[in-house]
Design a protein around this motif. Structure first.
Motif, PDB file in Angstrom:
ATOM      1  N   ILE A 150       0.853  -1.185   0.000  1.00  0.00           N
ATOM      2  CA  ILE A 150       0.000   0.000   0.000  1.00  0.00           C
ATOM      3  C   ILE A 150       0.890   1.236   0.000  1.00  0.00           C
ATOM      4  N   PRO A 151       1.050   1.892  -1.149  1.00  0.00           N
ATOM      5  CA  PRO A 151       1.816   3.151  -1.167  1.00  0.00           C
ATOM      6  C   PRO A 151       1.047   4.232  -0.414  1.00  0.00           C
ATOM      7  N   ARG A 152       1.763   5.056   0.311  1.00  0.00           N
ATOM      8  CA  ARG A 152       1.145   6.080   1.141  1.00  0.00           C
ATOM      9  C   ARG A 152       1.483   7.489   0.651  1.00  0.00           C
ATOM     10  N   ARG A 153       0.684   8.462   1.128  1.00  0.00           N
ATOM     11  CA  ARG A 153       0.888   9.881   0.853  1.00  0.00           C
ATOM     12  C   ARG A 153       1.425  10.615   2.072  1.00  0.00           C
ATOM     13  N   LYS A 154       1.048  10.144   3.260  1.00  0.00           N
ATOM     14  CA  LYS A 154       1.509  10.773   4.494  1.00  0.00           C
ATOM     15  C   LYS A 154       1.361   9.795   5.652  1.00  0.00           C
ATOM     16  N   HIS A 155       1.962  10.163   6.783  1.00  0.00           N
ATOM     17  CA  HIS A 155       1.958   9.304   7.957  1.00  0.00           C
ATOM     18  C   HIS A 155       0.629   9.389   8.702  1.00  0.00           C
ATOM     19  N   ARG A 156       0.230  10.611   9.075  1.00  0.00           N
ATOM     20  CA  ARG A 156      -0.943  10.796   9.924  1.00  0.00           C
ATOM     21  C   ARG A 156      -1.935  11.763   9.297  1.00  0.00           C
ATOM     22  N   PRO A 157      -3.240  11.563   9.542  1.00  0.00           N
ATOM     23  CA  PRO A 157      -4.266  12.438   8.963  1.00  0.00           C
ATOM     24  C   PRO A 157      -4.381  13.756   9.733  1.00  0.00           C
ATOM     25  N   GLU A 158      -5.105  14.697   9.145  1.00  0.00           N
ATOM     26  CA  GLU A 158      -5.258  16.027   9.749  1.00  0.00           C
ATOM     27  C   GLU A 158      -5.895  15.966  11.132  1.00  0.00           C
ATOM     28  N   CYS A 159      -6.859  15.073  11.339  1.00  0.00           N
ATOM     29  CA  CYS A 159      -7.565  15.018  12.623  1.00  0.00           C
ATOM     30  C   CYS A 159      -6.638  14.678  13.786  1.00  0.00           C
ATOM     31  N   TYR A 160      -5.518  14.022  13.497  1.00  0.00           N
ATOM     32  CA  TYR A 160      -4.563  13.666  14.550  1.00  0.00           C
ATOM     33  C   TYR A 160      -3.959  14.909  15.202  1.00  0.00           C
ATOM     34  N   PHE A 161      -3.830  15.983  14.425  1.00  0.00           N
ATOM     35  CA  PHE A 161      -3.133  17.181  14.901  1.00  0.00           C
ATOM     36  C   PHE A 161      -4.075  18.283  15.378  1.00  0.00           C
ATOM     37  N   LYS A 162      -5.373  18.064  15.295  1.00  0.00           N
ATOM     38  CA  LYS A 162      -6.318  19.074  15.745  1.00  0.00           C
ATOM     39  C   LYS A 162      -6.389  19.099  17.270  1.00  0.00           C
TER      40      LYS A 162
ATOM     41  N   ARG B  25     -10.069  16.651  17.689  1.00  0.00           N
ATOM     42  CA  ARG B  25      -8.939  15.734  17.558  1.00  0.00           C
ATOM     43  C   ARG B  25      -9.396  14.285  17.649  1.00  0.00           C
ATOM     44  N   ILE B  26      -8.904  13.454  16.731  1.00  0.00           N
ATOM     45  CA  ILE B  26      -9.114  12.005  16.768  1.00  0.00           C
ATOM     46  C   ILE B  26      -7.741  11.356  16.649  1.00  0.00           C
ATOM     47  N   ILE B  27      -7.380  10.579  17.666  1.00  0.00           N
ATOM     48  CA  ILE B  27      -6.055   9.957  17.656  1.00  0.00           C
ATOM     49  C   ILE B  27      -6.117   8.644  16.887  1.00  0.00           C
ATOM     50  N   ILE B  28      -5.877   8.755  15.599  1.00  0.00           N
ATOM     51  CA  ILE B  28      -5.717   7.588  14.726  1.00  0.00           C
ATOM     52  C   ILE B  28      -4.432   7.797  13.948  1.00  0.00           C
ATOM     53  N   SER B  29      -3.508   6.869  14.098  1.00  0.00           N
ATOM     54  CA  SER B  29      -2.231   6.928  13.391  1.00  0.00           C
ATOM     55  C   SER B  29      -2.103   5.652  12.566  1.00  0.00           C
ATOM     56  N   PRO B  30      -2.619   5.657  11.341  1.00  0.00           N
ATOM     57  CA  PRO B  30      -2.780   4.399  10.591  1.00  0.00           C
ATOM     58  C   PRO B  30      -1.471   3.681  10.281  1.00  0.00           C
ATOM     59  N   GLY B  31      -1.401   2.452  10.740  1.00  0.00           N
ATOM     60  CA  GLY B  31      -0.332   1.553  10.350  1.00  0.00           C
ATOM     61  C   GLY B  31      -0.922   0.450   9.482  1.00  0.00           C
ATOM     62  N   ALA B  32      -0.174  -0.632   9.314  1.00  0.00           N
ATOM     63  CA  ALA B  32      -0.609  -1.702   8.417  1.00  0.00           C
ATOM     64  C   ALA B  32      -1.937  -2.316   8.849  1.00  0.00           C
TER      65      ALA B  32
END
Length: 314
Positions: free
Chosen positions: A244-256, A261-268
């Motif tokens: 799965i090629p990615r565009r970024k590590h974490r979504p915008e909601c992680y940093f709000k 704020r929603i703490i989701i840091s998607p891994g495999a």
């Protein structure tokens, strides 16, 4: 030659480790009470799971400064004394993950302190020796909480929705690489999958994993840390691969901040359709629409960039 890891071997290793390590035993026991709700993310039939213990991974500071200042917790010298090491694979240590997502959850660690720089091809041999498991890799910028030390993880392959989806849509009659865009189903993001025959062509298929890459959404620069990868033995007995090629590590909601704020840091695991959420408040408000939006931010939701397609299919 590595020993096959049978179901009995797996269960014995887990039971022995839990009997000697209270922290791991408590976290594995708490999984019995984990809340889970099924959700469909477009054509990916998945689920959301509440797992407070995973806050350590989801909120991990993976900046270069933070990594440099802390001891590597995957190096043998820094591991807890209670953690049992199984020398199952030459050059790799099989460990029970003390902060599990699922009842069977291993971390397989390179015995040498070397960075999470490329997909280790040893995953193929691991999969062949443990056909009940799916082995997965988080790139340095795609969910790895220890990007400074090469490692993979493993769970039962029956646990991951993406495994089922790929086997249903990438038939063994089409060996080699295939785009998920060819699956003829609606997906929340796109990826490449492979069926690997035990011949010279299959070796070339496997070799392409080494230089696989994602593309940074801000810089448009290719980055082999921006990807997740899976390997397992399919029901037909052949090696399966998903990248799965990615565009970024974490979504915008992680940093709000605050309620946004929603703490989701998607891994495999998350990309495979099992979304892990450490906070009860986030678990209550999460919806398929929010997950689909997160997928679209961290991966390629419309189609894969042409240079990624060319890399695998040319």
């Amino acid at each position: 030659m590595m020993k096959n890891l049978t179901t009995e071997d797996i269960n014995t290793f887990v039971e022995t480790q839990l009997a000697h390590w209270e922290l791991a035993a408590v976290n594995f026991y708490n999984l019995r009470n984990a809340y889970r709700k099924n959700m469909n993310f477009c054509g990916l039939r998945g689920a959301v799971q509440l797992n407070p213990a995973r806050i350590i991974s989801s909120a991990a500071n993976t900046s270069a400064k933070a990594i440099e200042e802390r001891p590597c917790f995957l190096c043998e010298a820094n591991r807890p004394a209670q953690q049992i090491t199984n020398q199952w694979v030459s050059g790799w240590h099989l460990l029970l993950n003390p902060y599990p997502i699922l009842p069977i959850h291993f971390t397989i660690v390179n015995s040498i302190h070397t960075p999470q720089a490329e997909i280790p091809l040893e995953m193929a041999a691991m999969a062949e020796a443990a056909p009940d498991l799916v082995f997965f890799y988080n790139g340095a910028r795609a969910g790895a909480s220890a990007p400074d030390h090469q490692h993979v993880q493993a769970v039962l392959k029956s646990e991951l929705p993406l495994v089922r989806l790929v086997e249903e849509n990438h038939l063994i009659s089409k060996s080699g690489w295939m785009l998920s865009e060819e699956y003829d189903i609606e997906l929340p993001f796109h990826f490449v999958s492979a069926v690997v025959e035990p011949d010279s062509r299959g070796m070339k298929t496997l070799a392409l994993c080494l230089k696989a890459f994602g593309i940074d959404s801000e810089t448009d620069v290719k980055d082999n840390g921006l990807l997740n990868a899976f390997m397992w033995i399919g029901n037909e007995g052949l090696l399966r691969i998903v990248i799965i090629p990615r565009r970024k590590h974490r979504p915008e909601c992680y940093f709000k901040e605050g309620e946004d704020r929603i703490i989701i840091s998607p891994g495999a695991i998350d990309m495979a359709g099992l979304i892990i959420i450490p906070r009860p408040s986030d678990f209550e408000k999460i919806t398929p629409e929010i997950i689909n939006d997160i997928y679209s931010q961290v991966a390629f939701s419309e189609k894969l960039p042409q240079e990624i397609k060319d890399y695998f299919l040319s």
